[in-house]
Design a protein around this motif. Structure first.
Motif, mmCIF file in Angstrom:
data_model
loop_
_atom_site.group_PDB
_atom_site.id
_atom_site.type_symbol
_atom_site.label_atom_id
_atom_site.label_comp_id
_atom_site.label_asym_id
_atom_site.label_seq_id
_atom_site.Cartn_x
_atom_site.Cartn_y
_atom_site.Cartn_z
ATOM 1 N N VAL A 15 50.766 86.540 -41.212
ATOM 2 C CA VAL A 15 50.006 85.902 -40.119
ATOM 3 C C VAL A 15 50.960 85.083 -39.255
ATOM 4 C CG1 VAL A 15 48.317 84.091 -39.604
ATOM 5 C CG2 VAL A 15 47.768 85.878 -41.277
ATOM 6 N N ALA A 16 51.835 84.351 -39.929
ATOM 7 C CA ALA A 16 52.783 83.519 -39.186
ATOM 8 C C ALA A 16 53.698 84.380 -38.333
ATOM 9 C CB ALA A 16 53.603 82.673 -40.149
ATOM 10 N N MET A 17 54.053 85.548 -38.820
ATOM 11 C CA MET A 17 54.936 86.410 -38.037
ATOM 12 C C MET A 17 54.235 86.944 -36.790
ATOM 13 S SD MET A 17 57.809 86.168 -39.194
ATOM 14 C CE MET A 17 57.381 84.593 -39.897
ATOM 15 N N VAL A 18 52.923 87.194 -36.927
ATOM 16 C CA VAL A 18 52.158 87.611 -35.743
ATOM 17 C C VAL A 18 52.171 86.478 -34.714
ATOM 18 C CG1 VAL A 18 49.861 88.207 -34.867
ATOM 19 C CG2 VAL A 18 50.695 89.232 -36.998
ATOM 20 N N ALA A 19 51.931 85.262 -35.198
ATOM 21 C CA ALA A 19 51.947 84.106 -34.299
ATOM 22 C C ALA A 19 53.323 83.957 -33.637
ATOM 23 C CB ALA A 19 51.580 82.835 -35.062
ATOM 24 N N LEU A 20 54.355 84.173 -34.434
ATOM 25 C CA LEU A 20 55.716 84.042 -33.904
ATOM 26 C C LEU A 20 55.980 85.109 -32.841
ATOM 27 C CD1 LEU A 20 58.480 82.650 -34.049
ATOM 28 C CD2 LEU A 20 59.130 84.275 -35.845
ATOM 29 N N ALA A 21 55.511 86.319 -33.126
ATOM 30 C CA ALA A 21 55.717 87.408 -32.165
ATOM 31 C C ALA A 21 55.056 87.068 -30.834
ATOM 32 C CB ALA A 21 55.143 88.706 -32.729
ATOM 33 N N LEU A 22 53.823 86.592 -30.898
ATOM 34 C CA LEU A 22 53.112 86.249 -29.662
ATOM 35 C C LEU A 22 53.834 85.117 -28.923
ATOM 36 C CD1 LEU A 22 49.432 86.381 -30.982
ATOM 37 C CD2 LEU A 22 50.507 87.968 -29.375
ATOM 38 N N HIS A 23 54.279 84.147 -29.718
ATOM 39 C CA HIS A 23 54.941 82.982 -29.135
ATOM 40 C C HIS A 23 56.236 83.407 -28.432
ATOM 41 C CE1 HIS A 23 54.432 78.623 -29.071
ATOM 42 N NE2 HIS A 23 55.752 78.489 -29.101
ATOM 43 N N LEU A 24 56.958 84.305 -29.085
ATOM 44 C CA LEU A 24 58.217 84.779 -28.494
ATOM 45 C C LEU A 24 57.960 85.651 -27.278
ATOM 46 C CD1 LEU A 24 60.327 85.710 -31.638
ATOM 47 C CD2 LEU A 24 60.865 83.948 -29.945
ATOM 48 N N HIS A 25 56.908 86.423 -27.356
ATOM 49 C CA HIS A 25 56.612 87.356 -26.266
ATOM 50 C C HIS A 25 56.443 86.595 -24.959
ATOM 51 C CE1 HIS A 25 53.741 89.831 -23.791
ATOM 52 N NE2 HIS A 25 54.747 90.665 -23.963
ATOM 53 N N HIS A 26 55.604 85.590 -24.937
ATOM 54 C CA HIS A 26 55.426 84.828 -23.701
ATOM 55 C C HIS A 26 56.514 83.782 -23.528
ATOM 56 C CE1 HIS A 26 53.474 83.134 -20.222
ATOM 57 N NE2 HIS A 26 53.599 81.932 -20.751
ATOM 58 N N GLY A 27 56.947 83.180 -24.658
ATOM 59 C CA GLY A 27 57.894 82.067 -24.594
ATOM 60 C C GLY A 27 59.232 82.455 -23.997
ATOM 61 N N THR A 28 59.699 83.639 -24.302
ATOM 62 C CA THR A 28 60.999 84.081 -23.786
ATOM 63 C C THR A 28 60.939 84.208 -22.266
ATOM 64 O OG1 THR A 28 61.297 85.319 -25.815
ATOM 65 C CG2 THR A 28 62.791 85.829 -23.993
ATOM 66 N N TRP A 29 59.891 84.901 -21.800
ATOM 67 C CA TRP A 29 59.705 85.070 -20.360
ATOM 68 C C TRP A 29 59.525 83.708 -19.686
ATOM 69 C CZ3 TRP A 29 58.950 86.258 -15.465
ATOM 70 C CH2 TRP A 29 57.863 85.716 -14.788
ATOM 71 N N SER A 30 58.717 82.880 -20.341
ATOM 72 C CA SER A 30 58.383 81.586 -19.755
ATOM 73 C C SER A 30 59.629 80.708 -19.647
ATOM 74 C CB SER A 30 57.308 80.909 -20.613
ATOM 75 O OG SER A 30 56.902 79.710 -20.015
ATOM 76 N N ALA A 31 60.470 80.772 -20.675
ATOM 77 C CA ALA A 31 61.701 79.968 -20.639
ATOM 78 C C ALA A 31 62.600 80.421 -19.505
ATOM 79 C CB ALA A 31 62.436 80.076 -21.974
ATOM 80 N N ALA A 32 62.702 81.742 -19.352
ATOM 81 C CA ALA A 32 63.544 82.265 -18.273
ATOM 82 C C ALA A 32 63.016 81.815 -16.923
ATOM 83 C CB ALA A 32 63.591 83.790 -18.344
ATOM 84 N N GLN A 33 61.714 81.852 -16.777
ATOM 85 C CA GLN A 33 61.065 81.444 -15.522
ATOM 86 C C GLN A 33 61.289 79.946 -15.279
ATOM 87 O OE1 GLN A 33 59.314 83.170 -13.239
ATOM 88 N NE2 GLN A 33 57.780 81.823 -12.368
ATOM 89 N N THR A 34 61.122 79.163 -16.349
ATOM 90 C CA THR A 34 61.298 77.724 -16.209
ATOM 91 C C THR A 34 62.738 77.369 -15.867
ATOM 92 O OG1 THR A 34 59.517 77.335 -17.770
ATOM 93 C CG2 THR A 34 61.026 75.514 -17.398
ATOM 94 N N LEU A 35 63.661 78.163 -16.394
ATOM 95 C CA LEU A 35 65.067 77.892 -16.085
ATOM 96 C C LEU A 35 65.459 78.444 -14.726
ATOM 97 C CD1 LEU A 35 66.533 78.561 -19.620
ATOM 98 C CD2 LEU A 35 66.453 76.358 -18.435
ATOM 99 N N GLY A 36 64.502 79.056 -14.054
ATOM 100 C CA GLY A 36 64.776 79.537 -12.696
ATOM 101 C C GLY A 36 65.638 80.787 -12.683
ATOM 102 N N LEU A 37 65.542 81.587 -13.741
ATOM 103 C CA LEU A 37 66.394 82.769 -13.825
ATOM 104 C C LEU A 37 65.682 84.027 -13.344
ATOM 105 C CD1 LEU A 37 67.819 82.073 -17.413
ATOM 106 C CD2 LEU A 37 68.823 81.444 -15.214
ATOM 107 N N THR A 38 64.459 83.871 -12.880
ATOM 108 C CA THR A 38 63.652 85.062 -12.605
ATOM 109 C C THR A 38 63.304 85.178 -11.119
ATOM 110 O OG1 THR A 38 61.807 83.701 -13.322
ATOM 111 C CG2 THR A 38 62.609 85.333 -14.875
ATOM 112 N N GLY A 39 64.312 84.968 -10.308
ATOM 113 C CA GLY A 39 64.081 84.990 -8.866
ATOM 114 C C GLY A 39 63.900 86.378 -8.281
ATOM 115 N N THR A 40 64.387 87.390 -8.938
ATOM 116 C CA THR A 40 64.259 88.744 -8.394
ATOM 117 C C THR A 40 63.323 89.574 -9.265
ATOM 118 O OG1 THR A 40 66.084 89.597 -9.699
ATOM 119 C CG2 THR A 40 66.633 88.669 -7.557
ATOM 120 N N ALA A 41 62.848 90.652 -8.695
ATOM 121 C CA ALA A 41 61.926 91.521 -9.431
ATOM 122 C C ALA A 41 62.612 92.079 -10.688
ATOM 123 C CB ALA A 41 61.458 92.655 -8.537
ATOM 124 N N LYS A 42 63.896 92.403 -10.539
ATOM 125 C CA LYS A 42 64.637 92.962 -11.662
ATOM 126 C C LYS A 42 64.760 91.929 -12.785
ATOM 127 C CE LYS A 42 68.888 95.412 -12.733
ATOM 128 N NZ LYS A 42 70.193 94.784 -12.802
#
Lengths: 247, 246, 674
Positions: free
Chosen positions: B185-212
């Motif tokens: 169960v914890a691994m499912v939670a971790l997977a979900l957390h990583l799935h959005h968290g990775t993207w979100s961190a990149a966005q927060t760090l301002g690394l996602t300025g282009t479509a690519k």
């Protein structure tokens, strides 16, 4: 078509509000959503009940006045402004719930009308380029890279309607903020104040009581002008740059 | 000259109040992004270590021991471990604290809820960040008690050094069905957390300025979620299936 | 329009000499002629420069002691608030919207003219001036128009400096397009949202001054009366639309930048809440209303789809650059799929009648010809009443010539808007368009300083009458609004303010109290009639009358009939209106009722003005005044004047003051676009 409307009614900012149910018949699918509400109001006026207050003005999707939460969607099921939503998007016999934008920073004034003055105050905190009238150099003396100018334009199409805030589970205005930061930051004229702009506007955004961004993307999905999520990335980047420059 | 009749209640003019909120939401988000990235690095290393189980007890136990010696003689015995622990603990504190502050702000930002709400576009994982985070936190406490501080061998009931070497504790623990269930169960939670968290961190760090860059960040979230959660889950599943045994 | 396209040897035309007509006899009182008391003299190119120098300055230390009220936050009002704020005056800005950014200037699509001559295609200040005077059918003031053309270039500089994202070419320099019946490319644009971008620029500049403390912003406030003390405008009475409170705001000068009154037609491209109230209340307090019948009907709007219609949506006439306008040659083809109608059965009537200008003829001609072909029964689209009211605007050729992507880049937002409203895809099916009321050239009378005949009352932008004559060129409304706001008013109002600060007035001054009481009484009256009909229903009825009799084509009989009908409507309004709710909170029905009451009075004056002006000129066509070919016929011998109307009281008649128009730099010619 005949419709059942569940409309949020609230007499004033301090009053208790609640959902009232109304029946509206004989709606044509070529009507805009607001024309359908006009019919409701005409009907209420005849029945001696005060018409429903809602913000609207240009009715052509550009002034940003209209602001209804329709069946859980900011501006309704299509991605457009409420005034450009047409009844062909609904079906006969449907029940439609209509609520005002909900945010601490957008207090309800009456019924479906909210106060979006917070947006003005965010702009006051730096959302401009300081160029006194008469001080401008010849317009073509500073070329602007075309792709940057186009990006600036694309995000400058924000109409300040507040749908991003309404749709955001956190009640954040980051898309509105990011759009202005990106618009002015992409132009050569916007560079001198770039750092202080992002710091000032961000601080005011928080001061107004908007929530933080969790990069969910509901804002951009609701935005009638399609402001992309990358303006928030730009906002974050500019903010980081400004913090570094400050320290 | 100017005279105005206005009620005192309206003294709250249209003028902006001078805002000075040092901990802006963006700053808090940045903190979360950086600490989150540290965790991503950590879980990757941790998973790598766990996978040593497939190479047998010596390899696995050796790895655990090796961690204690890492950095010697520059660092004292277990020095690296303690530094890592300190960094992780600090990251945990700021990650959780920022999350709490932001959660409260978000709650305050919409005091009256909608009667009807619908989502247009957002992923399930993005809505599950906070509850998923809590799930992971609870698991983390349990997990540390189980394998690090408490060193409980759930199967034998022994604790401390009597519980056995790390490999033994691990294998015997995963022979307990409910412990494996918690873990998965914890691994499912971790997977979900990583799935959005990775993207979100990149966005927060301002690394996602282009479509690519946006596509890359989103893909990275997906890959990390599958690799990390999958990698961790392999061990208990293998124990369950008898691929790894004492 | 280059002079070369005019018939050579065309001498100044006057209508066939007739006796002076006085169609409106019995409806008005003839008054004394008037002149612009501050009209400049000297060579036309030097007049503005000279005047700016001659106008007195206000000591910076004195500026903050001077209060200026500005009503309206569109291009004219927003730009003026920002500029006067920057100069250090104490500015109070009012708008009925919830934010200044929502003023209806935001909806202007096509662009803004400026005599930059970046294309080196023969443009110049003089040519822009000439085109504007000619486009206005020689019914505007030379000096004002020249000044407008002169400052146009500064506007672009100013806007670019503010961060307005105009379209640019690949070298990063500003792009231009040709627009609305002009043969040079002088129009600057930001895709189809130029008005929005310019307004946001002015709005941001104004918000900057709000932050600086020089501008105080009063949103959701509606001006309901002008305060005139000792003959001078000294403030306004405004209603806080949220609390219902009636507020008194006093100042040293009042600027009305409250926009146009196209909504008198009920259906127009104006915003739903655009209204004449601020201007009309000033008119009732003595300010002259000039040329009120001058209305612009815009040719490219989305046709009406049914009786429920609440407003009309304009599509930029830049569409006419690439789209071709046609209707079927035969009535029987009108309900066919347009794509099935072969080329030889199509009538590209503008290209046929006006081979030199084709689809780019001025707005009034494009509108009237659309009406003509529909009246012939060759209109397309749904039947509304007995007629199909629509003509095709076809992009098939443009898509073939330029490719769909190029068309998309130029017009995508307009095409999207069209599809959203009609449910039809214009990349595949020709658009349908029909004329709609769009702009009014008429407005409060002002002198060269933009000051009305009431000292201290200045009027800018669409609210005044000054620059467009009887018709406005495309992309010139934005130019005028910003010219007035950024460059003209700040340089003229200072000459007036140099005498200030004026003697302070107290709120208990009898004139102030009277103004305030009249507003309170009126609000109470509107709430207490207790009839059966909504304000909207009266408005709709007024709109029908105005469109039918005072729209694109007017006749003596029709206008007389309209005046009678409006008088009856007015009586019905004040006896059968129903406004529910109270006056002490947000009450949109009450707001609407007050605006409709003023529209009804204005409608009557418009009809009287139209009746008086027995000539076809600019935006309007008088059935009694046409050439043998059915084209508009002006009568310069009789009507080369500004009709400035003075309020005659609720029971009295308006008084007509004529201001003669004298041309020295340009020779008057009958327009010809053939």
């Amino acid at each position: 078509m005949n419709l059942t409307l569940k409309v949020w009614r609230q007499a004033g900012p301090e009053s208790e509000g609640g959902i009232h149910t109304y029946q509206v018949d004989g709606v044509s699918e070529d009507m805009s959503f607001l024309e359908m509400l006009d019919i409701l109001n005409e009907q209420l006026n005849e029945q001696g009940e005060e018409p429903v207050a809602f913000d609207h003005d240009c009715r052509e999707g550009i002034c940003g006045s209209c602001s209804l939460m329709i069946d859980g969607y900011a501006h309704g099921p299509e991605v457009t402004t409420t005034c450009q939503l047409h009844m062909r998007s609904f079906s006969d016999g449907q029940t439609i719930t209509i609520e005002p934008w909900r945010a601490e920073a957008f207090p309800v004034v009456k019924d479906l009308v909210v106060d979006r003055g917070a947006f003005d105050r965010i702009i006051q905190a730096g959302g401009y380029i300081s160029a006194n009238t008469g001080s401008a150099p010849e317009a073509n003396s500073v070329p602007a890279q075309r792709d940057k100018a186009m990006r600036a334009f694309n995000v400058a199409t924000c109409i300040g309607c507040g749908a991003c805030v309404a749709a955001c589970p956190n009640g954040s205005a980051s898309l509105f903020l990011g759009a202005k930061i990106t618009h002015l930051g992409e132009l050569p004229q916007g560079q001198p104040e770039r750092n202080q702009r992002v710091l000032g506007m961000t601080a005011q955004h928080d001061e107004e009581g908007f929530g933080g961004c969790t990069n969910i993307g509901e804002c951009t999905a609701a935005c009638p002008k399609g402001i992309p999520l990358d303006v928030i990335s730009q906002l974050n980047k500019d903010y980081r740059t400004a913090l570094r420059a400050k320290s | 000259m100017a005279t105005t009749t206005r009620s005192p209640a309206k003294a709250k003019a249209a003028q902006a109040k001078k805002a000075k909120s040092p901990r802006t939401t963006i700053l808090l988000k940045l903190t979360m992004a950086v600490s989150g990235l540290i965790f991503i690095g950590y879980v990757l290393a941790h998973m790598y270590g766990n996978l040593k189980a497939f190479a047998g007890p010596e390899s696995f136990n050796g790895y655990a021991e090796h961690l204690r010696e890492l950095g010697e003689p520059l660092l004292p015995h277990e020095g690296f471990l303690w530094i890592a622990r300190a960094v992780l603990l600090l990251s945990l504190v700021v990650h959780v604290a920022s999350a709490i502050v932001l959660w409260r702000r978000a709650g305050k930002a919409r005091p009256v809820k909608y009667v009807v709400t619908k989502n247009r576009n957002s992923s399930f994982s993005s809505h599950w960040m906070r509850w998923g985070g809590i799930t992971i936190l609870l698991f983390l406490i349990w997990h540390l008690l189980n394998f690090s501080f408490g060193k409980v061998n759930v199967k034998t009931g022994e604790t401390g050094s009597a519980a056995g070497d790390p490999y033994t504790v691990m294998v015997q623990s995963f022979e307990v069905w409910w412990l494996t269930a918690i873990y998965l169960v914890a691994m499912v939670a971790l997977a979900l957390h990583l799935h959005h968290g990775t993207w979100s961190a990149a966005q927060t760090l301002g690394l996602t300025g282009t479509a690519k860059a946006r596509r890359t960040a989103k893909a990275a979230g997906g890959v990390l979620a599958v690799v990390v959660a999958g990698g961790f889950a392999l061990i208990p599943l293998s124990v369950l299936l008898g691929i790894i045994e004492k | 329009m280059a002079g070369s396209t005019l018939h050579d040897g065309l001498t100044p035309l006057n209508g066939p000499s007739t006796q002076t007509s006085d169609d409106a006899h019995g409806y008005y009182t003839p008054g004394e002629p008037i002149v612009d008391p501050v009209a400049p003299t000297g060579p036309i190119a030097d007049r503005w420069t000279t005047r700016r120098f001659e106008n007195r300055l206000v000591n910076p230390a004195n500026r903050r002691k001077l209060t200026v009220i500005i009503v309206g936050t569109g291009l004219a009002g927003g730009a003026a608030a920002a500029t006067l704020g920057e100069a250090g005056y104490n500015v109070k800005s009012f708008c009925y919207q919830d934010s200044p950014r929502r003023a209806h200037s935001i909806a202007a699509q096509g662009g803004i003219n400026a005599a930059k001559n970046y294309k080196e295609d023969g443009d110049s200040t003089f040519r822009l001036f000439y085109d504007t005077v000619k486009g206005g059918d020689y019914r505007s003031r030379e000096s004002n128009v020249y000044r407008l053309a002169e400052v146009s270039a500064n506007i672009i500089d100013q806007c670019v400096a503010q961060g307005v994202p105009f379209a640019r070419d690949y070298g990063g320099l500003l792009d231009n397009r040709s627009f609305g019946g002009v043969q040079v490319s002088r129009t600057f644009y930001a895709r189809g949202q130029t008005g929005q971008q310019l307004l946001i620029g002015a709005y941001q500049a104004m918000e900057r001054q709000v932050a600086a403390g020089t501008v105080q912003q009063f949103t959701r406030h509606e001006m309901l009366e002008l305060v005139v003390v000792d003959g001078k405008a000294r403030g306004i009475i405004a209603r806080d639309l949220v609390t219902g409170e009636i507020e008194t705001h006093l100042a040293d000068a009042v600027v009305l930048a409250s926009g146009g009154y196209g909504n008198v037609f009920f259906l127009s491209t104006n915003a739903m809440n655009s209204n004449v109230t601020a201007a009309w209340r000033a008119h009732r307090k003595g300010a002259y209303m000039a040329n009120p019948c001058y209305t612009q009907i815009h040719p490219t709007c989305i046709p009406v789809s049914g009786e429920h219609q609440s407003k009309l949506t304009l599509m930029s006439e830049s569409l006419r650059n690439d789209g071709r306008i046609w209707v079927p040659k035969n009535r029987e083809d009108c309900d066919k799929d347009p794509r099935d109608i072969p080329e030889e059965d199509r009538d590209y009537y503008l290209e046929r009648i006006y081979p030199s200008f084709g689809n780019l003829v001025p707005r009034d001609i494009a509108s009237r010809q659309a009406k003509n072909v529909c009246d012939e029964g060759r209109g397309v689209g749904p039947m509304v009443g007995d007629f199909r009211r629509g003509v095709y605007l076809d992009f098939a050729d443009a898509i073939e010539r330029l490719g769909e992507d190029a068309v998309r880049e130029k017009y995508d937002n307009l095409f999207d808007m069209y599809e959203r409203i009609t449910g039809e895809n214009p990349y595949q099916v020709p658009m349908r368009i029909y004329p709609a009321v769009h702009y009014v050239m008429g407005g409060l009378w002002v002198d060269y300083h933009l000051q009305s005949n009431v000292p201290g009352l200045f009027v800018t932008g669409e609210a005044n009458f000054s620059d467009h004559g009887a018709n406005r060129l495309g992309a010139s409304a934005l130019m005028q609004g910003l010219a007035d706001g950024y460059f003209v008013l700040p340089n003229t109002i200072r000459d007036f303010l140099a005498d200030g600060p004026f003697e302070p007035i107290d709120e208990s001054h009898p004139e102030v109290v009277a103004a305030r009481t009249s507003v309170e009484d009126r609000v109470a009256k509107l709430l207490s009639i207790g009839g059966t009909r909504s304000a909207d229903s009266f408005h709709r009825e007024l709109g029908h009358i105005m469109w039918e009799y005072c729209g694109m084509e007017r006749s003596e009989d029709g206008l007389r009939k309209a005046i009678d009908m409006i008088r009856e409507l007015k009586a019905a309004f004040w006896s059968d209106l129903r406004v529910l709710g109270t006056g002490d909170n947000l009450n949109q029905s009450l707001e609407k009722a007050g605006r409709v009451a003023d529209f009804i009075e204005l409608g009557e004056l418009m009809c009287i003005d139209a009746l008086n002006r027995r000539e076809s000129c600019g935006g309007h066509f008088r059935a009694e005044s046409q050439t043998d070919e059915g084209e508009a016929l002006r009568h310069d011998d009789e009507f080369s004047y500004v009709a400035a109307w003075e309020w005659g009281g609720d029971e009295g008649q308006p008084t007509l003051h004529k201001e003669d128009l004298i041309y020295t730099a340009i020779e008057m010619k009958q327009r010809s676009y053939k």
